[in-house]
Write a protein that holds these residues in place. Structure first.
Motif, PDB file in Angstrom:
ATOM      1  N   VAL B 485       0.862  -1.177   0.000  1.00 41.61           N
ATOM      2  CA  VAL B 485       0.000   0.000   0.000  1.00 41.61           C
ATOM      3  C   VAL B 485       0.897   1.224   0.000  1.00 41.61           C
ATOM      4  O   VAL B 485       1.796   1.342   0.837  1.00 41.61           O
ATOM      5  N   ARG B 486       0.668   2.083  -0.982  1.00 40.95           N
ATOM      6  CA  ARG B 486       1.464   3.304  -1.099  1.00 40.95           C
ATOM      7  C   ARG B 486       0.540   4.505  -0.944  1.00 40.95           C
ATOM      8  O   ARG B 486      -0.458   4.597  -1.671  1.00 40.95           O
ATOM      9  N   VAL B 487       0.883   5.374  -0.022  1.00 40.19           N
ATOM     10  CA  VAL B 487       0.128   6.620   0.075  1.00 40.19           C
ATOM     11  C   VAL B 487       0.967   7.677  -0.644  1.00 40.19           C
ATOM     12  O   VAL B 487       2.090   7.981  -0.243  1.00 40.19           O
ATOM     13  N   LEU B 488       0.445   8.194  -1.715  1.00 40.17           N
ATOM     14  CA  LEU B 488       1.189   9.127  -2.558  1.00 40.17           C
ATOM     15  C   LEU B 488       1.221  10.499  -1.880  1.00 40.17           C
ATOM     16  O   LEU B 488       0.419  10.779  -0.978  1.00 40.17           O
ATOM     17  N   PRO B 489       2.136  11.376  -2.298  1.00 42.00           N
ATOM     18  CA  PRO B 489       2.293  12.674  -1.615  1.00 42.00           C
ATOM     19  C   PRO B 489       0.984  13.474  -1.536  1.00 42.00           C
ATOM     20  O   PRO B 489       0.760  14.209  -0.586  1.00 42.00           O
ATOM     21  N   THR B 490       0.104  13.302  -2.516  1.00 42.59           N
ATOM     22  CA  THR B 490      -1.155  14.051  -2.495  1.00 42.59           C
ATOM     23  C   THR B 490      -2.199  13.374  -1.630  1.00 42.59           C
ATOM     24  O   THR B 490      -3.314  13.877  -1.497  1.00 42.59           O
ATOM     25  N   GLY B 491      -1.878  12.212  -1.095  1.00 44.54           N
ATOM     26  CA  GLY B 491      -2.838  11.527  -0.230  1.00 44.54           C
ATOM     27  C   GLY B 491      -3.648  10.467  -0.950  1.00 44.54           C
ATOM     28  O   GLY B 491      -4.424   9.755  -0.325  1.00 44.54           O
ATOM     29  N   LYS B 492      -3.480  10.361  -2.263  1.00 43.06           N
ATOM     30  CA  LYS B 492      -4.156   9.264  -2.971  1.00 43.06           C
ATOM     31  C   LYS B 492      -3.394   7.967  -2.698  1.00 43.06           C
ATOM     32  O   LYS B 492      -2.205   8.001  -2.370  1.00 43.06           O
ATOM     33  N   VAL B 493      -4.086   6.847  -2.895  1.00 43.24           N
ATOM     34  CA  VAL B 493      -3.525   5.571  -2.454  1.00 43.24           C
ATOM     35  C   VAL B 493      -3.427   4.593  -3.625  1.00 43.24           C
ATOM     36  O   VAL B 493      -4.364   4.469  -4.419  1.00 43.24           O
ATOM     37  N   GLU B 494      -2.290   3.932  -3.704  1.00 44.57           N
ATOM     38  CA  GLU B 494      -2.147   2.832  -4.659  1.00 44.57           C
ATOM     39  C   GLU B 494      -1.962   1.526  -3.895  1.00 44.57           C
ATOM     40  O   GLU B 494      -1.059   1.411  -3.064  1.00 44.57           O
ATOM     41  N   VAL B 495      -2.820   0.574  -4.211  1.00 46.54           N
ATOM     42  CA  VAL B 495      -2.704  -0.760  -3.630  1.00 46.54           C
ATOM     43  C   VAL B 495      -2.125  -1.660  -4.710  1.00 46.54           C
ATOM     44  O   VAL B 495      -2.653  -1.713  -5.825  1.00 46.54           O
ATOM     45  N   VAL B 496      -1.054  -2.328  -4.406  1.00 44.54           N
ATOM     46  CA  VAL B 496      -0.450  -3.257  -5.360  1.00 44.54           C
ATOM     47  C   VAL B 496      -0.743  -4.659  -4.862  1.00 44.54           C
ATOM     48  O   VAL B 496      -0.453  -4.990  -3.709  1.00 44.54           O
ATOM     49  N   THR B 497      -1.327  -5.469  -5.724  1.00 48.47           N
ATOM     50  CA  THR B 497      -1.696  -6.826  -5.297  1.00 48.47           C
ATOM     51  C   THR B 497      -1.059  -7.857  -6.203  1.00 48.47           C
ATOM     52  O   THR B 497      -0.920  -7.635  -7.410  1.00 48.47           O
ATOM     53  N   VAL B 507     -10.448  -4.897  -8.056  1.00 46.38           N
ATOM     54  CA  VAL B 507     -10.122  -3.475  -7.922  1.00 46.38           C
ATOM     55  C   VAL B 507     -11.109  -2.814  -6.967  1.00 46.38           C
ATOM     56  O   VAL B 507     -10.731  -2.044  -6.079  1.00 46.38           O
ATOM     57  N   THR B 508     -12.369  -3.162  -7.122  1.00 43.56           N
ATOM     58  CA  THR B 508     -13.399  -2.595  -6.259  1.00 43.56           C
ATOM     59  C   THR B 508     -13.259  -3.101  -4.819  1.00 43.56           C
ATOM     60  O   THR B 508     -13.253  -2.311  -3.873  1.00 43.56           O
ATOM     61  N   CYS B 509     -13.126  -4.400  -4.663  1.00 42.94           N
ATOM     62  CA  CYS B 509     -13.107  -4.972  -3.309  1.00 42.94           C
ATOM     63  C   CYS B 509     -11.833  -4.596  -2.561  1.00 42.94           C
ATOM     64  O   CYS B 509     -11.884  -4.296  -1.373  1.00 42.94           O
ATOM     65  N   TRP B 510     -10.698  -4.608  -3.247  1.00 43.38           N
ATOM     66  CA  TRP B 510      -9.446  -4.255  -2.583  1.00 43.38           C
ATOM     67  C   TRP B 510      -9.492  -2.770  -2.196  1.00 43.38           C
ATOM     68  O   TRP B 510      -8.943  -2.383  -1.160  1.00 43.38           O
ATOM     69  N   SER B 511     -10.158  -1.956  -3.023  1.00 46.89           N
ATOM     70  CA  SER B 511     -10.326  -0.530  -2.669  1.00 46.89           C
ATOM     71  C   SER B 511     -11.151  -0.408  -1.401  1.00 46.89           C
ATOM     72  O   SER B 511     -10.860   0.421  -0.541  1.00 46.89           O
ATOM     73  N   GLU B 526      -6.555   3.343  -5.851  1.00 43.97           N
ATOM     74  CA  GLU B 526      -6.391   2.666  -7.138  1.00 43.97           C
ATOM     75  C   GLU B 526      -5.687   1.347  -6.863  1.00 43.97           C
ATOM     76  O   GLU B 526      -4.907   1.238  -5.923  1.00 43.97           O
ATOM     77  N   VAL B 527      -6.005   0.340  -7.677  1.00 44.19           N
ATOM     78  CA  VAL B 527      -5.411  -0.977  -7.454  1.00 44.19           C
ATOM     79  C   VAL B 527      -4.581  -1.364  -8.673  1.00 44.19           C
ATOM     80  O   VAL B 527      -5.061  -1.289  -9.808  1.00 44.19           O
ATOM     81  N   VAL B 528      -3.348  -1.745  -8.431  1.00 46.48           N
ATOM     82  CA  VAL B 528      -2.400  -2.097  -9.492  1.00 46.48           C
ATOM     83  C   VAL B 528      -2.213  -3.610  -9.461  1.00 46.48           C
ATOM     84  O   VAL B 528      -1.973  -4.181  -8.399  1.00 46.48           O
ATOM     85  N   HIS B 529      -2.336  -4.237 -10.629  1.00 48.29           N
ATOM     86  CA  HIS B 529      -2.215  -5.696 -10.649  1.00 48.29           C
ATOM     87  C   HIS B 529      -1.834  -6.180 -12.037  1.00 48.29           C
ATOM     88  O   HIS B 529      -1.884  -5.428 -13.011  1.00 48.29           O
TER      89      HIS B 529
END
Ligand code: FES
Ligand code: FES
Lengths: 156, 783
Positions: B485-497, B507-511, B526-529
């Protein structure tokens, strides 16, 4: 090679094509309109369904040359100015898609049904979608979404 | 945890692209200089390949290259089997493209690369091949006889392995003291997966450095990368595997296919990007099949209906080669034959058999549908034998809710469940008593259309898998899953699975999971996979493992982020960590609510790193690799009522009710949708689908026109409901759902058909219960 001119989702194209080229390959490979997928080689699955001059057809069973002079509508032309159609909204709201591979064909076939029969019964929806296979959803949500879209048309 | 996302019916983030045709299927990918591959396949089930000459194909217009198996053999090793279930298993060589022998109709013999797909397909006709036919091997029992023709002559046997399991009292002694024993033979017909997107692969060489990007319609980009490196010799760090949009898999894309290796080999040889896309009919021959098993089942019980023991002998059709996990599929099922029932004795033996048919491997439930079918069907037979209602017989034997955790005779510890609650709810929704009354009435009247009722009280094993268990079962890989889980400088989040979805809505459920832990808006995640470069670590998606293992890993990674952020917050607020509360994404000091920092603020503070606690690594991002301690066990009760026309043999499903307990539900519509899809397959195995071979080993049901995939009018409206007994083995309480419908439905439907016809003397029907089979069964019984 044969010269054809077709309109696809409102844009006119002129092309030279081999007589044997299928419409679906013309759309996908030549025009780059890959929103219409291919699911079979026997015209059984319906994934490739598009609208040809107001009739829904399986674009894998039509030659590109047969579309000469026609107006083709694909899933990529459904939304207007970013606004989804009632059917697209109903599919989204009703969770009527999972992997989404069958979805373009389902939308195009359902659109054709609602044009002919704006207020179908559940059975009529099931029969109208008989030529469109889905391996993910079990159809129930698709049928419900089409019914929901048909009701929205009345109120809006 | 602070949020309310889990349990909420969020609309899917995935849909926008799919509903507007802005998709990224593998076959959509095109790059300059792309060559299209076409593969020539054996027209025979078994033959020696005496000569392959590809040179005439090279003269065809548009053709750039063509290779036989021998041409590519230097750069292609054997395709892997990662699950050698016993020490002495027979592991035949499996060349991606045949060199001197073909072993099933569809086995590849040559490949042509041309500038467009029509030219490639045309050029196949010019390839010259001489075959000497060899005898096909089709019957599982005959294949084991002395002097049977051999699929792999160098191995001296068609027996792949024997895998025994014995638990509790010796079954032979149980049989002696039982009041009743019932013995049956069930056939699990072969099924053809038919994911709507055909398989496809695109390989793009990256510069002149022996590096490749492989796009594949796969469920397992991470495993595929390892295995392609092993098979082709391209080092793993030079391979990037991307699973773009994938149009369904159901196990059929849990595979390392010859075509993926062939495409990489051809891209390597030609230095050009290549694409291979199967046609549906080609897929029927070349994509692995599911099921394919003969089950001899015996159950022993007392007069009052107490089950004493179970014995199962399985003959399993491996097909011609062992694919990635072929031998392991029945082993997955082996632990599930006792189902939800208590018993003191269990004996099972699995025998894997080679045949000259398309290889089998994981398909929708993988071993567990077969197990559930056998136990649920034989429980029905036992009920008949004891003149008990089938639901009552189950009631007398199942694990009661207060007995959990319960360790079954097969050695699995079921953590939680409530079979009574699910069954009671299902019976009420179904109107069981009323339907039974109607059935009796119709039977009395000798109605030509009989009513039948089928019940299935199933459990399944999800959350594959604790790595130590896999070790004990001799599976080569682990069962962990990675998330970060990455919290980007602007506060948005990327989940890498590390999971790789193909329609399940990850993407929906992991969010939802991440938003709940972090207290950030669902939309901000956002979910990256599905890309080994962007999501470098993973074990991918199959067997209803993604939520239980992968989703839980996301939960843990997000929890670590909060803990790191807490340190920064404490520092900035000059408070102790213990004095901080974290609610809705905000840290505040207990008792002074104005002293607060949002997670987003902390993300930016960490980005600037101007004022962090001494010695703290300047990041709040975190990863977690989860190796589960145990499996999870969803369960449920499915009831089916059918009307069977005894004149035509036609079966109509009149109603279908199921109550599933999949533990805590993250997204209710997604769960319901998964159940629906599974039901469609379970019903289809019962009534419609079968891969049929003729005596020569040709696949007769070789196109969708001959293989009945149900369409909308073939299926009923389902009534689905649920009970919720949270899993105790993960913090989310989730259990997995993808295969529930498939596992439960088949015995419920066949049970109903048999139940309808029992008064006419029919006691079993082989799947699929087509009108013809039903009609014949009725005719034969009345003779
Ligand atoms: S691709 Fe056209 S019907 Fe299947
Ligand atoms: S949503 Fe996957 S095939 Fe219909």
């Amino acid at each position: 090679m044969t010269r054809i001119s077709v309109k696809v989702d409102g844009t006119a194209y002129q092309d030279e094509v081999e007589p044997r080229l299928l419409l679906v390959h013309y759309l996908r490979d030549r025009l780059g309109l890959t929103g219409t997928p291919i699911g079979c080689d026997t015209s059984n699955c319906g994934a490739c369904t598009v609208d040809l001059d107001g009739v829904s057809v399986k674009s894998c069973s039509v030659l590109a040359v047969q579309a000469d002079g026609s107006d083709v509508a694909t899933v990529q032309g459904l939304a207007r100015d970013g606004q989804w159609t009632g059917l697209q909204r109903a599919f989204h709201e009703g969770h009527a898609l999972q992997c989404g591979y069958c979805t373009p064909g389902m939308l195009m076939a359902a659109r054709d049904l609602l044009r002919e029969n704006p207020h179908p019964s559940a059975d009529e929806v099931r029969h109208a979608l008989e030529g469109n296979l889905c391996r993910c959803t079990g159809y129930q949500n698709i049928v419900r979404a089409v019914l929901a879209a048909s009701e929205q048309e009345v109120t809006t | 945890m602070t949020g309310q996302e889990i349990g909420r019916a969020r609309l899917r983030k995935e849909d926008a692209r799919l509903l507007t045709g802005q998709t990224n299927w593998t076959d959509n990918i095109s790059v300059g200089g792309l060559l299209h591959l076409a593969i020539l396949r054996s027209p025979m089930a078994h033959a020696r390949v005496d000569r392959v000459d590809v040179t005439p194909a090279l003269e065809r217009p548009g053709v750039v290259a063509a290779f036989s198996g021998a041409d590519l053999a230097g750069g292609l090793g054997s395709l892997p089997c990662a699950w050698p279930v016993t020490e002495d298993i027979v592991l035949p060589d499996h060349p991606p493209i045949a060199v001197d022998e073909v072993r099933h109709a569809g086995d590849p013999v040559a490949v042509v690369a041309a500038r467009d797909r029509y030219a490639a397909a045309d050029a196949l006709e010019a390839v010259e091949v001489d075959y000497t036919p060899l005898p096909p091997v089709l019957d599982l029992e005959a294949a084991l006889a002395e002097n049977a023709p051999l699929v792999h002559a160098d191995k001296g046997t068609n027996r792949c392995y024997d895998w025994p399991l014995r638990a509790g009292e010796d079954f032979a002694s149980v049989r002696r003291r039982a009041d009743v024993t019932v013995k049956r033979r069930y056939h699990q017909q072969r099924l053809i997966p038919n994911a709507m997107e055909p398989r496809a692969v695109v390989v793009v060489p990256v510069a002149a450095s022996d590096e490749y990007t492989v796009y594949s319609s796969t469920q397992i980009p991470h495993i595929l990368r390892v295995m392609l490196a092993v098979v082709t010799g391209v080092p793993e760090h030079k391979l990037r595997v991307i699973a773009p949009d994938v149009g369904g898999g159901f196990g059929s894309k849990l595979q390392v296919y010859g075509e993926e290796a062939i495409a990489l080999a051809v891209a390597r040889r030609t230095g050009r990007p290549v694409k291979w896309t199967e046609s549906r009919s080609e897929g029927y021959l070349a994509t692995h099949h599911g099921r394919g098993m003969i089950q001899d089942i015996e159950i022993a019980a007392t007069r009052d209906g107490t089950v004493l023991g179970l014995k199962a002998d399985l003959l399993v059709d491996m097909g011609a080669y062992l694919m990635l996990v072929t031998p392991g599929i029945p082993i997955l099922g082996a632990f599930m034959y006792p189902g939800i029932y208590k018993m003191g004795s269990y004996e099972l033996n699995v025998t894997g058999v080679f045949t000259t048919r398309t290889p089998t491997d994981a398909y929708r439930g993988a071993g567990r549908p077969e197990a559930t079918y056998a136990i649920e069907r034989i429980m029905d037979e036992l009920a008949v034998e004891l003149a008990l209602d089938p639901v009552e017989l189950r009631r007398r034997n199942w694990i009661r809710h207060e007995e959990f955790p319960y360790t079954t005779i097969a050695g699995l510890t079921y953590d939680s469940g409530n079979y009574e609650a699910a069954t009671d709810k299902a019976l009420a929704l179904f109107g069981y008593d009323k339907l039974r009354a109607e059935q009796a009435d119709r039977n009395e009247r000798g109605d030509g259309v009989r009513l039948g009722i089928g019940v299935s009280t199933y459990t399944e094993m999800c959350g594959l898998a604790p790595s130590r268990v896999l070790r004990d079962l001799r599976y080569a890989a682990g069962g962990w899953e990675a998330a970060s889980v990455r919290v980007l400088p602007t506060g948005k989040v990327e989940v890498v699975t590390g999971t790789s979805p193909h329609g399940q809505g990850h993407v929906t459920c992991w969010s939802q999971i991440a938003a709940d832990v972090l207290g950030v808006p669902f939309e901000d995640v956002e979910v990256v996979h599905g890309d080994t470069r962007a999501a470098p670590q993973g074990m991918d998606t199959y067997g209803s493992r993604s939520l239980v293992v992968g989703g839980t890993a996301v939960h843990h990674a997000a929890t670590k982020v909060v803990e790191r952020a807490r340190k920064v917050a404490a520092h900035l607020l000059e408070a102790s960590e213990r004095d901080l509360e974290f609610t809705d994404g905000v840290f505040s000091v207990k008792g002074s609510p104005d002293a607060r920092r949002t997670l987003q603020e902390i993300a930016f503070e960490t980005f600037s790193s101007h004022d962090l606690p001494d010695g703290m690594e300047p990041t709040i991002n975190a990863g977690h690799v989860l190796d589960p301690d145990t499996f999870s066990y969803p369960h449920g009760t499915h009831l089916c009522a059918v009307e069977v026309d005894t004149e035509t043999g036609h079966t109509r499903i009149r109603s279908y009710v199921c109550v599933d307990d999949v533990g805590r539900v993250v997204n209710p519509p997604i769960v319901e949708g998964q159940v629906h899809g599974g039901l469609a397959q379970g019903i289809a195995q019962a009534l419609f689908e079968e891969a049929v071979y003729d005596d020569e080993g040709n696949l007769v049901s070789g196109t969708p026109a001959d293989y009945l995939v149900p369409s909308a009018p073939d299926l009923p409206e389902f009534v689905t409901d649920r009970t919720e007994t949270p899993a105790t083995s993960n913090p989310l309480g989730v259990k997995g759902v993808g295969e529930a419908g498939t596992i439960a439905a088949t015995p419920a439907v066949v049970g109903a058909v048999v139940d309808a016809l029992r008064p006419l003397g029919v006691h079993d029907i082989r799947m699929p219960c087509t009108p013809e089979r039903v009609w014949r069964a009725v005719r034969e019984a009345s003779r």
